[in-house]
Design a protein around this motif. Structure first.
Motif, PDB file in Angstrom:
ATOM      1  N   ASN A  28     -52.958  16.762-144.149  1.00  0.00           N
ATOM      2  CA  ASN A  28     -53.760  17.283-143.177  1.00  0.00           C
ATOM      3  C   ASN A  28     -53.107  16.945-141.773  1.00  0.00           C
ATOM      4  N   GLY A  29     -52.349  17.966-141.251  1.00  0.00           N
ATOM      5  CA  GLY A  29     -51.613  17.742-140.078  1.00  0.00           C
ATOM      6  C   GLY A  29     -52.281  17.506-138.897  1.00  0.00           C
ATOM      7  N   ALA A  30     -53.871  17.893-138.827  1.00  0.00           N
ATOM      8  CA  ALA A  30     -54.613  17.814-137.722  1.00  0.00           C
ATOM      9  C   ALA A  30     -55.287  16.492-137.730  1.00  0.00           C
ATOM     10  N   ILE A  31     -55.416  15.518-138.934  1.00  0.00           N
ATOM     11  CA  ILE A  31     -56.294  14.420-139.056  1.00  0.00           C
ATOM     12  C   ILE A  31     -55.898  13.446-137.698  1.00  0.00           C
ATOM     13  N   PRO A  32     -56.855  13.147-137.025  1.00  0.00           N
ATOM     14  CA  PRO A  32     -56.566  12.003-136.084  1.00  0.00           C
ATOM     15  C   PRO A  32     -56.453  10.695-136.553  1.00  0.00           C
ATOM     16  N   VAL A  33     -55.672   9.779-136.222  1.00  0.00           N
ATOM     17  CA  VAL A  33     -55.527   8.434-136.854  1.00  0.00           C
ATOM     18  C   VAL A  33     -55.993   7.337-135.962  1.00  0.00           C
ATOM     19  N   ILE A  34     -56.474   6.438-136.233  1.00  0.00           N
ATOM     20  CA  ILE A  34     -56.619   5.369-135.337  1.00  0.00           C
ATOM     21  C   ILE A  34     -56.201   3.929-136.068  1.00  0.00           C
ATOM     22  N   PHE A  35     -55.489   3.395-135.586  1.00  0.00           N
ATOM     23  CA  PHE A  35     -54.830   2.248-136.139  1.00  0.00           C
ATOM     24  C   PHE A  35     -55.749   1.072-135.546  1.00  0.00           C
ATOM     25  N   LEU A  36     -56.548   0.447-136.337  1.00  0.00           N
ATOM     26  CA  LEU A  36     -57.183  -0.720-136.215  1.00  0.00           C
ATOM     27  C   LEU A  36     -56.293  -2.011-136.572  1.00  0.00           C
ATOM     28  N   HIS A  69     -49.156  -5.607-132.440  1.00  0.00           N
ATOM     29  CA  HIS A  69     -48.960  -4.979-131.067  1.00  0.00           C
ATOM     30  C   HIS A  69     -49.002  -3.606-130.783  1.00  0.00           C
ATOM     31  N   HIS A  70     -49.154  -3.284-129.576  1.00  0.00           N
ATOM     32  CA  HIS A  70     -49.384  -1.510-129.409  1.00  0.00           C
ATOM     33  C   HIS A  70     -48.073  -0.963-129.766  1.00  0.00           C
ATOM     34  N   ASP A  71     -46.865  -1.720-129.228  1.00  0.00           N
ATOM     35  CA  ASP A  71     -45.563  -1.153-129.453  1.00  0.00           C
ATOM     36  C   ASP A  71     -45.290  -0.807-130.798  1.00  0.00           C
ATOM     37  N   SER A  72     -45.595  -1.655-131.574  1.00  0.00           N
ATOM     38  CA  SER A  72     -45.484  -1.282-132.992  1.00  0.00           C
ATOM     39  C   SER A  72     -45.965  -0.199-133.737  1.00  0.00           C
ATOM     40  N   VAL A  73     -47.413   0.226-133.154  1.00  0.00           N
ATOM     41  CA  VAL A  73     -48.055   1.611-133.371  1.00  0.00           C
ATOM     42  C   VAL A  73     -47.221   2.626-132.637  1.00  0.00           C
ATOM     43  N   GLU A  74     -46.840   2.625-131.335  1.00  0.00           N
ATOM     44  CA  GLU A  74     -46.075   3.887-131.014  1.00  0.00           C
ATOM     45  C   GLU A  74     -44.823   3.943-131.598  1.00  0.00           C
ATOM     46  N   LYS A  75     -43.878   2.882-132.107  1.00  0.00           N
ATOM     47  CA  LYS A  75     -42.643   2.990-132.768  1.00  0.00           C
ATOM     48  C   LYS A  75     -42.874   3.517-134.059  1.00  0.00           C
ATOM     49  N   HIS A 122     -54.796   3.140-130.965  1.00  0.00           N
ATOM     50  CA  HIS A 122     -54.834   2.004-131.336  1.00  0.00           C
ATOM     51  C   HIS A 122     -55.912   1.026-130.960  1.00  0.00           C
ATOM     52  N   VAL A 123     -56.669   0.635-131.834  1.00  0.00           N
ATOM     53  CA  VAL A 123     -57.869  -0.343-131.403  1.00  0.00           C
ATOM     54  C   VAL A 123     -57.233  -1.783-131.900  1.00  0.00           C
ATOM     55  N   ALA A 124     -57.194  -2.636-131.010  1.00  0.00           N
ATOM     56  CA  ALA A 124     -56.720  -4.252-131.325  1.00  0.00           C
ATOM     57  C   ALA A 124     -57.854  -4.794-131.836  1.00  0.00           C
ATOM     58  N   LYS A 125     -57.703  -5.527-132.967  1.00  0.00           N
ATOM     59  CA  LYS A 125     -58.441  -6.380-133.477  1.00  0.00           C
ATOM     60  C   LYS A 125     -58.370  -7.807-132.705  1.00  0.00           C
ATOM     61  N   PRO A 126     -59.325  -8.555-132.533  1.00  0.00           N
ATOM     62  CA  PRO A 126     -60.811  -8.253-132.957  1.00  0.00           C
ATOM     63  C   PRO A 126     -61.161  -7.145-131.962  1.00  0.00           C
ATOM     64  N   PHE A 127     -61.945  -6.116-132.594  1.00  0.00           N
ATOM     65  CA  PHE A 127     -62.249  -5.085-131.578  1.00  0.00           C
ATOM     66  C   PHE A 127     -63.687  -4.964-131.096  1.00  0.00           C
ATOM     67  N   LEU A 129     -64.704   1.710-130.446  1.00  0.00           N
ATOM     68  CA  LEU A 129     -64.206   2.532-131.835  1.00  0.00           C
ATOM     69  C   LEU A 129     -65.092   3.772-131.824  1.00  0.00           C
ATOM     70  N   VAL A 130     -66.786   3.289-131.681  1.00  0.00           N
ATOM     71  CA  VAL A 130     -67.686   4.391-131.840  1.00  0.00           C
ATOM     72  C   VAL A 130     -67.473   5.441-130.568  1.00  0.00           C
ATOM     73  N   MET A 131     -67.119   5.220-129.590  1.00  0.00           N
ATOM     74  CA  MET A 131     -66.884   5.941-128.504  1.00  0.00           C
ATOM     75  C   MET A 131     -65.773   6.966-128.777  1.00  0.00           C
ATOM     76  N   ILE A 132     -64.702   6.467-129.158  1.00  0.00           N
ATOM     77  CA  ILE A 132     -63.190   7.084-129.753  1.00  0.00           C
ATOM     78  C   ILE A 132     -63.850   8.248-130.736  1.00  0.00           C
ATOM     79  N   LEU A 133     -64.629   7.784-131.642  1.00  0.00           N
ATOM     80  CA  LEU A 133     -65.061   8.793-132.976  1.00  0.00           C
ATOM     81  C   LEU A 133     -66.185   9.863-132.459  1.00  0.00           C
ATOM     82  N   ARG A 134     -66.730   9.397-131.382  1.00  0.00           N
ATOM     83  CA  ARG A 134     -67.652  10.382-130.777  1.00  0.00           C
ATOM     84  C   ARG A 134     -67.088  11.250-130.070  1.00  0.00           C
ATOM     85  N   GLU A 135     -65.887  11.089-129.266  1.00  0.00           N
ATOM     86  CA  GLU A 135     -64.915  11.920-128.554  1.00  0.00           C
ATOM     87  C   GLU A 135     -64.357  12.902-129.544  1.00  0.00           C
TER      88      GLU A 135
END
Length: 144
Positions: A96-104, A108-114, A122-127, A132-138
């Protein structure tokens, strides 16, 4: 572990779009059962249709079965069993090429980008649950 929540009132995150009802389906993947329970309760109580799995095998099975109907994937970078959430995200995007992905993740954020998938959040733990709810509502608003 596999948890499923369809929202507080038996419903899902629903919006009327024209005359059709829209439901927002989320697959969450985290090796920590406590995080799965938290996500299930947090998002389910806010009306999202959530399925949370805690093993790589269950993650791939859920993606295979649900990819065409998913609206978002929340995935930890370490999904256990020597597998990486990056692999699960890439697999989901192939189906599903359109699926939004959230890494929780606490990674580090750099590894998510790489190593992640293009456009992933990317939502950092502890979150912050509100973030997270705001991102999903958007994301849900973009689909309506």
């Amino acid at each position: 572990m596999r948890l499923r929540s369809r929202g507080r009132h038996g419903g899902r995150y629903r919006r009327l779009v024209g005359r059709m009802e829209f439901e927002f389906r989320v697959l969450a993947v985290d090796a920590d059962d406590k995080i799965c329970v938290l996500l299930n309760n947090l998002l389910g109580d806010r009306g999202f249709d959530v399925m949370c799995v805690s093993t790589p095998v269950a993650a791939y099975r859920a993606v295979d079965q649900e990819a065409s109907t998913l609206h978002a994937l929340i995935v930890d970078i370490d999904v256990g069993g020597g597998r990486m959430g990056f692999e699960v995200a890439r697999y989901a995007r192939r189906l599903n090429g359109a699926i939004p992905v959230i890494f929780l993740s606490s990674a580090h954020h750099d590894s998510v980008e790489k190593f992640g998938v293009p456009g992933a959040a990317h939502v950092a733990k502890p979150f912050d649950p509100g973030l997270l709810v705001m991102i999903l509502r958007e994301l849900a608003a973009e689909h309506t």
